[in-house]
Design a protein around this motif. Structure first.
Motif, mmCIF file in Angstrom:
data_model
loop_
_atom_site.group_PDB
_atom_site.id
_atom_site.type_symbol
_atom_site.label_atom_id
_atom_site.label_comp_id
_atom_site.label_asym_id
_atom_site.label_seq_id
_atom_site.Cartn_x
_atom_site.Cartn_y
_atom_site.Cartn_z
ATOM 1 N N PRO A 62 0.790 -1.240 0.000
ATOM 2 C CA PRO A 62 0.000 0.000 0.000
ATOM 3 C C PRO A 62 0.816 1.281 0.000
ATOM 4 O O PRO A 62 0.459 2.226 -0.726
ATOM 5 N N ILE A 80 1.920 1.887 -3.604
ATOM 6 C CA ILE A 80 0.808 2.246 -4.481
ATOM 7 C C ILE A 80 0.331 3.659 -4.173
ATOM 8 O O ILE A 80 0.061 4.464 -5.076
ATOM 9 N N ALA A 81 0.243 3.994 -2.894
ATOM 10 C CA ALA A 81 -0.220 5.332 -2.499
ATOM 11 C C ALA A 81 0.714 6.425 -3.003
ATOM 12 O O ALA A 81 0.273 7.533 -3.323
ATOM 13 N N GLY A 135 2.352 6.336 -5.781
ATOM 14 C CA GLY A 135 2.498 6.276 -7.224
ATOM 15 C C GLY A 135 3.849 5.733 -7.633
ATOM 16 O O GLY A 135 4.405 6.114 -8.660
ATOM 17 N N ASP A 181 4.074 0.764 -11.226
ATOM 18 C CA ASP A 181 3.146 0.644 -12.354
ATOM 19 C C ASP A 181 2.842 -0.811 -12.677
ATOM 20 O O ASP A 181 1.755 -1.141 -13.133
ATOM 21 N N ALA A 220 -3.941 -4.596 -6.207
ATOM 22 C CA ALA A 220 -3.521 -3.922 -7.436
ATOM 23 C C ALA A 220 -4.724 -3.655 -8.340
ATOM 24 O O ALA A 220 -4.836 -2.571 -8.939
ATOM 25 N N HIS A 221 -5.629 -4.613 -8.433
ATOM 26 C CA HIS A 221 -6.806 -4.449 -9.287
ATOM 27 C C HIS A 221 -7.669 -3.284 -8.806
ATOM 28 O O HIS A 221 -8.248 -2.548 -9.625
ATOM 29 N N ALA A 222 -7.736 -3.094 -7.495
ATOM 30 C CA ALA A 222 -8.512 -1.981 -6.949
ATOM 31 C C ALA A 222 -7.940 -0.635 -7.366
ATOM 32 O O ALA A 222 -8.641 0.383 -7.315
ATOM 33 N N HIS A 223 -6.668 -0.623 -7.771
ATOM 34 C CA HIS A 223 -6.011 0.613 -8.213
ATOM 35 C C HIS A 223 -5.705 0.581 -9.712
ATOM 36 O O HIS A 223 -4.872 1.358 -10.197
ATOM 37 N N ASP A 224 -6.359 -0.313 -10.435
ATOM 38 C CA ASP A 224 -6.188 -0.423 -11.893
ATOM 39 C C ASP A 224 -4.745 -0.664 -12.297
ATOM 40 O O ASP A 224 -4.263 -0.126 -13.304
ATOM 41 N N LEU A 225 -4.040 -1.484 -11.521
ATOM 42 C CA LEU A 225 -2.657 -1.822 -11.823
ATOM 43 C C LEU A 225 -2.556 -3.295 -12.215
ATOM 44 O O LEU A 225 -3.226 -4.147 -11.625
#
Length: 419
Positions: free
Chosen positions: A253, A256-257, A259, A262, A282-287
């Motif tokens: 997290p 991801i937070a 940035g 990728d 990752a899917h929750a953040h479109d990664l």
């Protein structure tokens, strides 16, 4: 059904050539491979490929339990290690046991794990990864021609010590894959295994990107440096790939937070439950997610069931000594079989013989971070083969037939375009 015990084995991956990265090289190409076998009162055993450090302490969390309760047993193992922490090989041991439990669960169900987990397509898109930093030009080209014959059109090279050497080697492999793909643009990635500072990373990659199109740069700086990874990501065109050396869901997290990532990676030794949880995050953040490692079989099964799998690493085309996997590599993808569970078979007689081989020296190799990593003023490619141009001949009709035996160009489903 109850868990009654475990056994551990050790074998080797025989590469037949030097393998390594910016941190070091196994010159004899012999890489140790650890195996964990979990046994049950019904005579069904599960196999996990990965470490077995402190396994007695960790196994106490699952001893006598029903192995089908995999995800809750995974959390029990984490709780059994929370004081000292589950870093490094300890996390790998949890992953090995977790993978063995999933193997048992699918065998009990009489199904391959990919189907039990809800996978629809047994094909898992792959890219080539030769751990190739010590190879000469001729060896590099020959190695990736071998991958190309299995339909692979994307490759990740090891580098980070010399800009021009990296450029030259990426161009060579790009030529190989372009020829094999009949002119289609290949996918190229570079993995430097945490060898740079932030500024070194931006300078090195930006120079490469003057003439090359890189899909991703992997672990440009230290794995936990969220700010640094984000800084590099803002300074280059390539995506930032990282995560293979993280040892816990909770470490993702912050990256991801910030940035900072990728392409979200997990290592094979992290286990299946870990991969599924990271993939959901990752899917929750479109990664997208991309599994890493040599003996990937557990994560390949799991990858069929997640919507954001991008591609999986294919290292050696042969299995470790004494291990057989029910899978093939064709058309640029792993193709999983129908054997119940993971489809892993062990020849313990061959493994016992392999275990008598001397292990690589602990004082050198890609597992040891060099003293001056991240503090090099100039290129340090000493001891590595010199580069020289080797023209790649255009394939003859016969060689094209070798590249695609059925005369077809195999493509992954539309949702998994790569590169």
């Amino acid at each position: 059904m109850r868990i009654t015990g475990y056994r551990t084995l050790s074998t080797v991956q025989e590469w037949g050539r030097p393998v390594g990265d910016a941190n070091g090289v196994f010159t004899d190409g012999m890489v140790p491979v650890s195996i964990v076998i979990v046994e049950t009162d019904l005579g069904i055993s599960g196999v996990g490929i990965g470490p077995h450090v402190e396994i007695e302490r960790i196994f106490a969390a699952i001893d006598g339990e029903d192995p089908r309760a995999v995800t809750t047993l995974y959390d029990r193992m984490l709780r059994h290690t929370f004081k000292a922490g589950h870093a490094g090989p300890v996390f790998g041991t949890i992953g090995s046991l977790d993978t063995a439990l999933w193997d048992i669960k699918a065998q009990v169900a009489g199904e391959p794990l990919w189907r039990l987990l809800g996978g629809r397509d047994r094909r898992v898109p792959a890219y080539a990864s030769g751990l190739d930093i010590a190879l000469s030009d001729d060896e590099l080209v020959a190695t990736y021609q071998g991958y190309a014959r299995h339909g692979l059109r994307a490759a990740k090279l090891k580098g980070g010590l010399d800009i021009e050497r990296d450029r030259h080697r990426l161009e060579l492999v790009g030529e190989v894959l372009t020829e094999a793909g009949h002119g289609r643009r290949p996918g190229l990635m570079l993995d430097v295994n945490e060898a740079w500072t932030r500024k070194q990373a931006v300078r090195h990659v930006c120079e490469l990107e003057r003439t090359l199109d890189l899909i991703w740069i992997e672990e440009p700086v230290r794995r936990w440096d969220a700010e640094g990874l984000a800084t590099v990501g803002r300074g280059v065109r390539a995506s930032i790939a990282t995560g293979e050396n993280l040892t816990g869901f909770e470490q993702y997290p912050p990256l991801i937070a910030a940035g900072a990532v990728d392409i979200v990676q997990t290592a094979a030794v992290g286990g299946i439950t870990h991969f599924l949880r990271v993939a959901a995050l990752a899917h929750a953040h479109d990664l997208p997610v991309s599994p890493i490692g040599n003996s990937l079989v557990g994560l390949l099964h799991a990858a069929t069931s997640v919507p954001n799998h991008l591609t999986s690493e294919l290292q050696e085309l042969s299995a470790p000594v004494g291990i057989t996997f029910d899978l093939q590599v064709e058309g640029g993808a792993f193709v999983l079989g129908d054997s119940p569970g993971l489809g892993v078979r062990l020849d313990e007689q061959r493994i016992s013989a392999a275990d008598r081989r001397p292990p690589p020296p602990a004082s050198e190799g890609p597992h040891v971070r060099p003293e001056r990593a991240g503090r090099r003023l100039l290129a340090e490619a000493d001891g590595l083969p010199p580069t020289r141009r080797w023209p790649v001949a255009a394939p003859t009709p016969a060689s094209r037939d070798n590249h695609e035996p059925d005369g077809q160009i195999h493509r992954p489903p539309a949702r998994q375009h790569f590169p």
